[in-house]
Design a protein around this motif. Structure first.
Motif, short mmCIF file in Angstrom:
data_model
loop_
_atom_site.label_atom_id
_atom_site.label_comp_id
_atom_site.label_asym_id
_atom_site.label_seq_id
_atom_site.Cartn_x
_atom_site.Cartn_y
_atom_site.Cartn_z
N VAL A 1 41.67 5.31 30.46
CA VAL A 1 40.62 4.51 29.84
C VAL A 1 39.33 5.33 29.77
N PHE A 2 38.99 5.97 30.88
CA PHE A 2 37.80 6.82 30.91
C PHE A 2 37.93 7.95 29.90
N LEU A 3 39.09 8.61 29.89
CA LEU A 3 39.26 9.75 28.98
C LEU A 3 39.13 9.34 27.52
N ALA A 4 39.69 8.18 27.17
CA ALA A 4 39.60 7.72 25.77
C ALA A 4 38.15 7.51 25.37
N GLN A 5 37.37 6.89 26.25
CA GLN A 5 35.96 6.67 25.96
C GLN A 5 35.18 7.99 25.93
N LEU A 6 35.55 8.90 26.84
CA LEU A 6 34.87 10.20 26.89
C LEU A 6 35.11 11.01 25.61
N MET A 7 36.37 11.04 25.16
CA MET A 7 36.68 11.75 23.93
C MET A 7 35.93 11.13 22.75
N ASP A 8 35.85 9.82 22.75
CA ASP A 8 35.14 9.14 21.67
C ASP A 8 33.66 9.49 21.68
N ARG A 9 33.05 9.51 22.86
CA ARG A 9 31.62 9.83 22.96
C ARG A 9 31.32 11.25 22.50
N HIS A 10 32.23 12.18 22.82
CA HIS A 10 32.02 13.58 22.44
C HIS A 10 32.60 13.89 21.05
N ARG A 11 33.09 12.86 20.37
CA ARG A 11 33.65 13.00 19.02
C ARG A 11 34.78 14.04 18.97
N ILE A 12 35.60 13.99 19.99
CA ILE A 12 36.77 14.85 20.06
C ILE A 12 37.96 14.07 19.51
N PRO A 13 38.67 14.57 18.53
CA PRO A 13 39.71 13.79 17.87
C PRO A 13 40.85 13.42 18.80
N GLN A 14 41.32 12.19 18.66
CA GLN A 14 42.46 11.68 19.41
C GLN A 14 43.18 10.67 18.52
N PRO A 15 44.42 10.30 18.82
CA PRO A 15 45.07 9.26 18.03
C PRO A 15 44.22 7.99 18.03
N LYS A 16 44.33 7.19 17.01
CA LYS A 16 43.56 5.95 16.96
C LYS A 16 43.82 5.15 18.22
N THR A 17 42.75 4.75 18.88
CA THR A 17 42.85 4.20 20.23
C THR A 17 42.14 2.87 20.33
N LEU A 18 42.77 1.93 21.02
CA LEU A 18 42.16 0.63 21.33
C LEU A 18 42.13 0.43 22.83
N LEU A 19 41.01 -0.09 23.31
CA LEU A 19 40.88 -0.49 24.70
C LEU A 19 41.37 -1.93 24.80
N ILE A 20 42.47 -2.13 25.53
CA ILE A 20 43.13 -3.43 25.53
C ILE A 20 42.80 -4.21 26.80
N HIS A 21 42.49 -5.51 26.60
CA HIS A 21 42.31 -6.45 27.70
C HIS A 21 43.01 -7.74 27.31
N ARG A 22 42.93 -8.72 28.18
CA ARG A 22 43.69 -9.95 27.92
C ARG A 22 43.21 -10.69 26.67
N GLY A 23 42.00 -10.41 26.24
CA GLY A 23 41.46 -11.15 25.11
C GLY A 23 41.72 -10.54 23.74
#
Length: 487
Positions: free
Chosen positions: A285-307
């Protein structure tokens, strides 16, 4: 001389142990002989009080200032003052407490621990665990039975004068065993400038380095002037005796590897993996947000919770990939094909973590793994998918596994974009040793994850660089140690 026992009065320690000198606290604090003793000197502080700014407190404080190795350290003394609450203990010790005290008939129990040793054989593992958590020569733990379980009531250091006479024999035996513990089966080389500890777990089924790789790390470190010793999790109390710590056991946050790293960093050791890297890389979870903040490309990612589970199908489609935040070795990484499977798997994963990761499924023939050390590419491999599987490792229900083939390349032969993205991802996490996993689609490169404890195995990652790979890692430790010495 292997060590110095420091006491308030010479008569406080009436036993002679080979290669161990006994001095008074005042002599240790004021005599130039001790002020200028070699920095590898071990100081066993058995003063009657460790209260703030007392003689005993200053023995441990100045031992650290002189580069000596005190037991206990000032940090341990301070930690013990905050140790009244059982919340300071970890799950592993809590379980040991219940097991060790299960047959105690009373509602209270007091255990004295002398250099990690208890009078009762059945409490041996618990005594060692408490000593590893709070490395002080003389500890006393008071337990109470409340609400159908044993709990720690108090935990603290005790003075030498508080040890009952009937315990003296076991105290002296425990001290003698601890003092004369062999650092290595071989004689210390005169050329050794630094002490390096390598943390390993001989029982680990999938360690980050195999036996031949560990041997090469040891040999190259010795060639560079290190004295090398392999540690296991029972050696927590000895961490401060070293200049550097190299963790070659799979790391996790709620685990002794993190506690080793945290203590090593706190004591000023050069440590790989450092605790910040473990915290960051261990959580997807941390890594996905970190990559997003630094604009480093990753597969399309969603942060999932119960809602927002219902959003996955619309945003990512099927199949997609679910990831437990602390997943390792392809475990906790699941491909889901249908809405029903998505609901079932997310329900199970969200029982263990309030947040998980979902990513678009983007298949490739292989994954890149680029090892990055101190912000520079170190090695590069292609890990091919296991036969008829979408991951590098295919795990069977019976515990077996099947791995795809691997290919190790010269860094110069790796596409520039792969190296650029790998280095950017690693630098976002820190400046230590990382393994960056990436997928390549033509000129498009995406980061899958950053591992803080990358595999370096003989016959895989070292196929191109061979012994140079091990030397580069050890040179990193040497460079950091020498830079610290100059400051």
């Amino acid at each position: 001389m292997t060590g110095v026992v420091v006491v308030d009065q010479r008569s406080d320690w009436p036993v002679d142990i080979p290669d161990v000198e006994v001095v008074t606290a005042w002599d240790y604090l004021t005599h130039e002989t001790h002020t200028r003793a070699p920095r590898t000197t071990r100081i066993y502080n058995l003063c009657r009080s460790f209260s703030y700014q007392s003689t005993g407190y200053y023995v441990s404080l100045l031992a650290s200032a002189r580069g000596h190795k005190p037991l206990p350290e000032v940090t341990t003394i301070q930690d013990l003052k905050l140790a009244e609450s059982p919340s300071v203990l970890n799950d592993e010790i809590e379980e040991l407490i219940q097991q060790s005290l299960a047959r105690i008939g009373s509602s209270e129990y007091v255990m004295n621990v002398y250099f990690g040793v208890s009078l009762a054989k059945r409490h041996e593992r618990l005594a060692r665990a408490l000593f590893n958590l709070y490395p002080a020569p003389l500890l006393q733990a008071k337990f109470v039975y409340r609400d159908d379980e044993w709990r720690v009531d108090t935990l603290g250091a005790i003075a030498l004068g508080e040890v009952p006479p009937s315990h003296h024999e076991i105290l002296y035996q425990a001290a003698g065993g601890y003092f004369t513990r062999k650092r290595s089966p071989r004689a210390k080389k005169e050329s050794a400038r630094y002490d390096l500890a390598i943390l390993v777990n001989e029982d680990e089924k999938e360690p980050p380095s195999n036996a031949r790789a560990l041997k090469l790390f040891e040999r190259t470190a010795e060639d560079l002037g290190f004295e090398v010793e392999f540690l296991d999790k029972g050696d927590y109390g000895h961490v401060a005796e070293f200049d550097a710590l190299f963790i070659r056991e799979t790391t996790a946050v709620n685990h002794h590897t993190y506690r080793f790293a945290r203590r090593a960093a706190r004591e000023g050791l050069i440590v790989v993996d450092d605790p910040v890297s473990i915290l960051r890389a261990a959580n997807k979870v941390f890594l996905a947000q970190l990559m997003d903040r630094h604009r480093i490309p990753q597969p399309k990612t969603l942060l999932i919770h119960r809602g927002n589970v219902s959003h996955v199908a619309r945003e990512l489609g099927f199949p997609c990939v679910l990831k437990q935040p602390d997943s390792q070795f392809s475990k906790g990484v699941i491909k889901v094909e249908t809405e029903a499977e998505l609901k079932r798997q997310t329900r199970e994963m969200l029982e263990r973590s309030d947040l998980i990761i979902a990513q678009s499924f983007e298949p490739t023939e292989y994954d890149w793994r680029v090892g990055v050390l101190d912000g520079q590419p170190l090695y590069a491999c292609r890990y091919y998918m296991a036969k008829e599987h979408w991951q590098v490792v295919k795990r069977g229900k019976n515990g077996g596994k099947q791995e795809g083939k691997h290919e190790t390349l010269d860094i110069k032969d790796v596409p520039a974009q792969v190296l650029t993205i790998a280095v950017q991802a690693a630098r976002a996490v820190g400046n230590s040793l990382y393994g960056v996993d990436l997928k390549q689609f033509g000129k498009v490169v995406k980061v899958i994850e950053v591992n803080d404890n990358p595999n370096i195995d003989f016959g895989v990652e070292d196929l191109f660089l061979k012994e140079t790979l091990y030397r580069k890692v050890m040179e990193y430790f040497l460079k950091r140690l020498e830079a610290r010495t100059k400051t």
